[in-house]
Write a protein that holds these residues in place. Sequence first.
Motif, PDB file in Angstrom:
ATOM      1  N   GLY A  34      -4.048   8.845   6.982  1.00 30.44           N
ATOM      2  CA  GLY A  34      -5.261   8.114   6.664  1.00 30.44           C
ATOM      3  C   GLY A  34      -6.216   8.844   5.740  1.00 30.44           C
ATOM      4  N   VAL A  35      -5.777   9.967   5.157  1.00 28.21           N
ATOM      5  CA  VAL A  35      -6.626  10.717   4.224  1.00 28.21           C
ATOM      6  C   VAL A  35      -6.677   9.983   2.885  1.00 28.21           C
ATOM      7  CG1 VAL A  35      -6.933  12.899   2.988  1.00 28.21           C
ATOM      8  CG2 VAL A  35      -6.083  12.894   5.349  1.00 28.21           C
ATOM      9  N   SER A  36      -7.872   9.858   2.323  1.00 29.06           N
ATOM     10  CA  SER A  36      -8.060   9.103   1.084  1.00 29.06           C
ATOM     11  C   SER A  36      -8.076  10.009  -0.133  1.00 29.06           C
ATOM     12  CB  SER A  36      -9.387   8.338   1.139  1.00 29.06           C
ATOM     13  OG  SER A  36      -9.693   7.738  -0.115  1.00 29.06           O
ATOM     14  N   LYS A  66     -12.504   3.031   2.220  1.00 28.93           N
ATOM     15  CA  LYS A  66     -13.273   2.833   3.441  1.00 28.93           C
ATOM     16  C   LYS A  66     -12.532   3.462   4.612  1.00 28.93           C
ATOM     17  CE  LYS A  66     -15.681  -1.538   2.434  1.00 28.93           C
ATOM     18  NZ  LYS A  66     -15.800  -2.973   2.821  1.00 28.93           N
ATOM     19  N   GLU A  67     -13.286   3.884   5.597  1.00 30.20           N
ATOM     20  CA  GLU A  67     -12.699   4.485   6.783  1.00 30.20           C
ATOM     21  C   GLU A  67     -11.667   3.537   7.393  1.00 30.20           C
ATOM     22  OE1 GLU A  67     -12.179   7.594   9.414  1.00 30.20           O
ATOM     23  OE2 GLU A  67     -13.595   7.548   7.734  1.00 30.20           O
ATOM     24  N   GLY A  68     -10.467   4.055   7.624  1.00 36.10           N
ATOM     25  CA  GLY A  68      -9.421   3.271   8.261  1.00 36.10           C
ATOM     26  C   GLY A  68      -8.571   2.447   7.324  1.00 36.10           C
ATOM     27  N   GLU A  69      -8.922   2.397   6.038  1.00 36.61           N
ATOM     28  CA  GLU A  69      -8.149   1.610   5.076  1.00 36.61           C
ATOM     29  C   GLU A  69      -7.056   2.475   4.440  1.00 36.61           C
ATOM     30  OE1 GLU A  69      -8.327  -1.511   4.718  1.00 36.61           O
ATOM     31  OE2 GLU A  69     -10.205  -1.932   5.771  1.00 36.61           O
ATOM     32  N   THR A 126      -1.233  11.486  -0.985  1.00 35.77           N
ATOM     33  CA  THR A 126      -2.059  10.402  -1.523  1.00 35.77           C
ATOM     34  C   THR A 126      -1.785  10.235  -3.009  1.00 35.77           C
ATOM     35  OG1 THR A 126      -3.963  11.767  -2.162  1.00 35.77           O
ATOM     36  CG2 THR A 126      -3.845  11.050   0.134  1.00 35.77           C
ATOM     37  N   TRP A 127      -2.124   9.070  -3.548  1.00 36.79           N
ATOM     38  CA  TRP A 127      -1.970   8.866  -4.985  1.00 36.79           C
ATOM     39  C   TRP A 127      -2.874   7.739  -5.459  1.00 36.79           C
ATOM     40  CZ3 TRP A 127       1.490   6.751  -1.558  1.00 36.79           C
ATOM     41  CH2 TRP A 127       1.844   5.409  -1.734  1.00 36.79           C
ATOM     42  N   LEU A 168      -6.382   2.970  -4.901  1.00 38.97           N
ATOM     43  CA  LEU A 168      -6.304   4.208  -4.140  1.00 38.97           C
ATOM     44  C   LEU A 168      -5.362   4.019  -2.958  1.00 38.97           C
ATOM     45  CD1 LEU A 168      -9.218   4.018  -5.549  1.00 38.97           C
ATOM     46  CD2 LEU A 168      -9.892   5.803  -3.939  1.00 38.97           C
ATOM     47  N   HIS A 169      -4.486   5.011  -2.710  1.00 39.17           N
ATOM     48  CA  HIS A 169      -3.514   4.945  -1.621  1.00 39.17           C
ATOM     49  C   HIS A 169      -3.698   6.159  -0.708  1.00 39.17           C
ATOM     50  CE1 HIS A 169      -1.091   1.768  -3.647  1.00 39.17           C
ATOM     51  NE2 HIS A 169      -1.529   2.370  -4.741  1.00 39.17           N
TER      52      HIS A 169
END
Length: 573
Positions: free
Chosen positions: A170-172, A64-67, A97-98, A164-165
């Motif tokens: 803040g890129v998912s 989600k945006e911001g998570e 990310t990972w 998801l990290h």
Amino acid sequence: MKRFAAITLALIMALICVPVMAEKADREIEGNLAVFTTAEDFAAGTLENVVTDESIGNGAIVLKEGESEGTYTSVVLGTAPFEYMVASWGADTPKGTWIDVSARAYVDMKKGWTEWLSWGKWSDSVKRGSVSGECDLAYMDTDTFTISGKDGETASKIQLKVTLHANADGVSPTVRQLGVTYKNTLEGQYITPVYHGETVELPEKVLLDTPAYSQMVREQSIANSMCSATTICTMLNDRGEDTLPEEIALIDYDSDYDGFGNWSFSVAAAGSYGYDVYIQYADLDIVRQELAHGYSVGINVKYSSSSNGQYPYLENGAAGSTAGHLITITGYETIDGVDYFYSSDSAAGSDAGCLRRYRADQLDAAWSAKVAYIIHDKEENISACNPNRVECELVSAGENEYTLMANGEAVQIGKNFTSAKWKSDGCGIIAYYLEGEDVSEAPAPENVKTGDANHTFRYTVKGNENGNLAIKPKAILGGLKKPATMHIFVMANNGTTYTASLELVPEVTETPTPAPTEAPAESEAPAATDEPAPAEPAATEPEGGLSTGAIVGIIAAVIVVAAIVIIVSKKKK
């Protein structure tokens, strides 16, 4: 009061004696493979700080945006009793990310769930590693979730979870696919695999033009252990990519296992290129279906190429003997009533030597774990992380030294870049090949696709203390007499490959003209003097005889007298 206490005790005892009912499965699986790949598949599970996105590929999940972190948990899958399972995934993991995939299983004999066991941290851009976790009922052996016990313990339910990290910006990451396959090796409990997709009528013969790459001629420090990466490279290039085995190895490397043979990580590397991928415990019928659909297949094997070896005999095996190896299957055919499969076996000493034909019965016996790598088509509307190649320029920075420039900025290639290939972030492998009229290369395999990976690569270029590349044209060209183009690949373990070209010209050494041989000095005329030249000595007559002048006079007189006599005689006649 006593009566109330007795009734209460009886109820408690009754509850204790009632067996705990197992959690009911939400979805029953036919065969031995479950794949989640659509937004609908994902939406059926539990999403925490995660949302589905139908616009990505076949459907995907993102944060989600911001998570900064979120979790997807699948529905409970009902399965045939199994001992082993392997997860697979297709994900895009932008820099930093990972994801972390884990599972739990319901063990029937113990009437309970295992703990969540993880396949470890995975990303193509950060250090990745499996986790050898365990609990009372199961353990994770690198890539294989195994039910513990010696009394025939099996599980019949599975639940998957992926976390998801995001990165610091803040890129998912994006998870496009999640799969799990399982098997049972206990007597009488074999699970027949089912083909995932529409089956077709099998042609009598299939022989694909799948590429062939020998792992043995690659970067020598890993050549003996990169069969899984080479198999994935072969399959990807069969689908239209043009990558190098070392590029796959760098994003396939498992830092915990300290190698490239993690099945889940290998298929995830292919997934990072945007393809529909999964692992299946399969059989030869599944392989034939894949080939009939036009897809080469990777399988694990162990074999001996001699009939008296310690492993199953595989006639014409490219490796003399191997306890664990991955090969690519490229076709099948029946000849004189005997079934055969065609293979690109990377254990051969040359690309052309990889092309092999194996008897089906021997191959089946050598196919030890029955693991199959499946790579189908590339999904649409995706932003795959790979291939992540950056075109660069090589700018001279002094004698035998070049700066790698990407978009006007210098790329630092440290002195330990190649020595710390896997150990330090941003290090890796430097490889190059030469292209030119005088360049000699190994014969290319015939009747198959060829590309960059079929060139003869060398690995002698290093980084230096200035962060530049040490390139010595004279040493690289060797005995070449004509110019050649050097194509260089700087492959980093964070998923980025820098490419550049450099024109190399042999040094022209002028042959010195030999100095003329010095002629012998002429005799010098005697120096002039003021003294008169000495008088020549007078001729002397020989003692006791006529002089030369007297002799000449006598001869002349005789000739005259003879002439007069002849004239007088003619007149008398």
